[in-house]
Design a protein around this motif. Structure first.
Motif, PDB file in Angstrom:
ATOM      1  N   CYS A  11       0.843  -1.210   0.000  1.00  3.00           N
ATOM      2  CA  CYS A  11       0.000   0.000   0.000  1.00  3.00           C
ATOM      3  C   CYS A  11       0.873   1.253   0.000  1.00  3.00           C
ATOM      4  O   CYS A  11       0.565   2.236  -0.695  1.00  3.00           O
ATOM      5  CB  CYS A  11      -0.932   0.000   1.207  1.00  3.00           C
ATOM      6  SG  CYS A  11      -2.328  -1.135   1.070  1.00  3.00           S
ATOM      7  N   ARG A 251      -9.883  -5.568   4.033  1.00  3.50           N
ATOM      8  CA  ARG A 251      -9.759  -6.162   2.699  1.00  3.50           C
ATOM      9  C   ARG A 251      -9.742  -5.132   1.574  1.00  3.50           C
ATOM     10  O   ARG A 251      -9.028  -5.329   0.578  1.00  3.50           O
ATOM     11  CB  ARG A 251     -10.909  -7.156   2.477  1.00  3.50           C
ATOM     12  CG  ARG A 251     -10.831  -8.384   3.359  1.00  3.50           C
ATOM     13  CD  ARG A 251     -12.008  -9.313   3.081  1.00  3.50           C
ATOM     14  NE  ARG A 251     -11.963  -9.843   1.739  1.00  3.50           N
ATOM     15  CZ  ARG A 251     -11.315 -10.939   1.384  1.00  3.50           C
ATOM     16  NH1 ARG A 251     -10.635 -11.617   2.288  1.00  3.50           N
ATOM     17  NH2 ARG A 251     -11.335 -11.364   0.142  1.00  3.50           N
ATOM     18  N   PRO A 252     -10.510  -4.002   1.661  1.00  2.91           N
ATOM     19  CA  PRO A 252     -10.474  -3.034   0.557  1.00  2.91           C
ATOM     20  C   PRO A 252      -9.071  -2.501   0.248  1.00  2.91           C
ATOM     21  O   PRO A 252      -8.818  -2.031  -0.866  1.00  2.91           O
ATOM     22  CB  PRO A 252     -11.392  -1.907   1.047  1.00  2.91           C
ATOM     23  CG  PRO A 252     -12.363  -2.601   1.959  1.00  2.91           C
ATOM     24  CD  PRO A 252     -11.561  -3.655   2.650  1.00  2.91           C
ATOM     25  N   ARG A 254      -6.577  -4.147  -0.307  1.00  4.19           N
ATOM     26  CA  ARG A 254      -5.904  -5.023  -1.266  1.00  4.19           C
ATOM     27  C   ARG A 254      -5.923  -4.437  -2.667  1.00  4.19           C
ATOM     28  O   ARG A 254      -5.038  -4.723  -3.476  1.00  4.19           O
ATOM     29  CB  ARG A 254      -6.553  -6.406  -1.251  1.00  4.19           C
ATOM     30  CG  ARG A 254      -6.344  -7.152   0.062  1.00  4.19           C
ATOM     31  CD  ARG A 254      -6.962  -8.531   0.046  1.00  4.19           C
ATOM     32  NE  ARG A 254      -6.778  -9.215   1.323  1.00  4.19           N
ATOM     33  CZ  ARG A 254      -7.254 -10.415   1.605  1.00  4.19           C
ATOM     34  NH1 ARG A 254      -7.960 -11.070   0.694  1.00  4.19           N
ATOM     35  NH2 ARG A 254      -7.036 -10.948   2.786  1.00  4.19           N
ATOM     36  N   ALA A 255      -6.948  -3.640  -2.972  1.00  2.00           N
ATOM     37  CA  ALA A 255      -6.993  -2.980  -4.278  1.00  2.00           C
ATOM     38  C   ALA A 255      -5.839  -1.984  -4.406  1.00  2.00           C
ATOM     39  O   ALA A 255      -5.200  -1.886  -5.459  1.00  2.00           O
ATOM     40  CB  ALA A 255      -8.336  -2.274  -4.470  1.00  2.00           C
TER      41      ALA A 255
END
Length: 346
Positions: A11, A251-252, A254-255
């Motif tokens: 990230c 989890r978001p 991961r984008a």
């Protein structure tokens, strides 16, 4: 490996590369220090390299891993950039034209620190940071070759202090960037429970950076100013938080991490090719459409290229190329078959 495929670290890689891309394409004040994204990459690199050095079987195995990691995307993205420039020279920015021999020599010059001292042009304006990265890698390689792996952080601190105190403020060196590598390595030491070593490294990194600021060292690539020091502090804290609390990320994220995974080929391909696309489309700064193209469409196109390079070249090539470079005589018979297998699997 945790240091290389952490969602939190990926990230941060994404934030760094998005920052750099928008700096080049979206001329707004909020992005006018986009080269700070490169400094964030340096902190992340220091963090990851500390783990890589620790897990390497030898000094050469360490450097083979670096070459295996960087060369596949470098070869392909450099080739694409050179090809685009050869096919459409009228779209190339003045002074950024490129001959094929320069592209070929770049592949040799970067990992050897241009030992032949040949003048050459880099395929893309963003490649300057690779010259800094490879100097850092070579230093680590040499210290490991001397049997000093366990003192790597202390040694890089000592050498950086010495170079800082003995270098003229008007002389440009990679030394100005080494506090960022030191900060990343210090976070790795902290994650390993070596608290005293970690805090000593962070103190050295901050002190050297403030010394550069106090005595007005000149650095044309990323000018030395107070905001740069703030980036060192904030970036170091961000790397620690990303590594320490990686498992808590929802989890978001991961984008966003996906952009981090392809950040290296995206970084390599974005600057000169992106600017050529803008010139080809006659994209200015006047209309909403221009800003849409600059902020979203061109970056999305470059992300697609970077993803293809990652899936078709970088990901399938890293492990077999690293194994080959680490033991070329023993691995040569199986290298081609492994590359073919991984390419099909990808």
């Amino acid at each position: 490996m945790k240091s290389e495929r952490s969602t939190g670290i990926d990230c941060l890689r994404a934030i760094a590369v998005i920052w750099v891309v928008l700096y080049h394409f979206v001329p707004l004040p909020i992005f006018n220090r986009g080269t700070f994204g490169v400094l964030l990459f340096f902190i992340i690199s220091g963090y990851c390299i500390a783990f890589s050095a620790e897990s390497s079987r030898s000094a050469w195995h360490f450097y083979a891993k670096r070459l295996g990691r960087l060369l596949p995307a470098l070869i392909v993205c450099g080739f694409l950039t050179t090809l685009f420039k050869a096919l459409a020279p009228e779209l190339v920015e003045a002074g950024r034209d490129l001959k094929w021999i320069h592209y070929v020599y770049t592949i040799i010059a970067l990992p050897t620190l241009n030992v032949l001292q040949v003048n050459y042009n880099l395929p893309d304006g963003a490649y300057w940071s690779l010259q800094i990265e490879f100097q850092f890698y070579v230093f680590c390689f040499l210290m490991m070759a001397l049997g000093l792996r366990q003192r790597l952080l202390a040694l890089i601190c000592a050498v950086t202090i010495f170079r800082t105190l003995t270098t003229s403020t008007d002389y440009y060196t990679s030394n100005d960037f080494f506090p960022f590598f030191i900060a990343g390595m210090s976070i790795a030491a902290l994650m390993r429970g070596r608290t005293t070593e970690a805090f000593a490294g962070i103190v050295v990194a901050v002190a050297i950076d403030l010394y550069h600021l106090k005595f007005h060292f000149r650095q044309p690539s990323v000018p030395i100013e107070m905001y740069r020091s703030l980036l060192l502090w904030v970036g170091t804290a961000a790397v620690y938080l990303a590594a320490r609390f990686d498992h808590l990320l929802p989890r978001p994220f991961r984008a966003l991490a996906f952009i981090g995974v392809i950040s290296y080929p995206l970084y390599l391909i974005h600057q000169d090719v992106g600017m050529m696309i803008l010139r080809w489309g006659h994209i200015g700064h006047d209309s909403a459409t221009d800003w849409l193209v600059r902020a979203f469409l061109v970056p999305a196109f470059l992300v697609t290229i970077a993803w293809l390079v990652y899936v078709l070249v970088e990901k399938p090539a890293i492990k077999p190329l690293t194994a080959f470079l680490a033991d070329p005589l023993g691995r040569w018979p199986t290298l081609s078959s492994e590359l073919l297998f991984r390419s099909r699997k990808a």
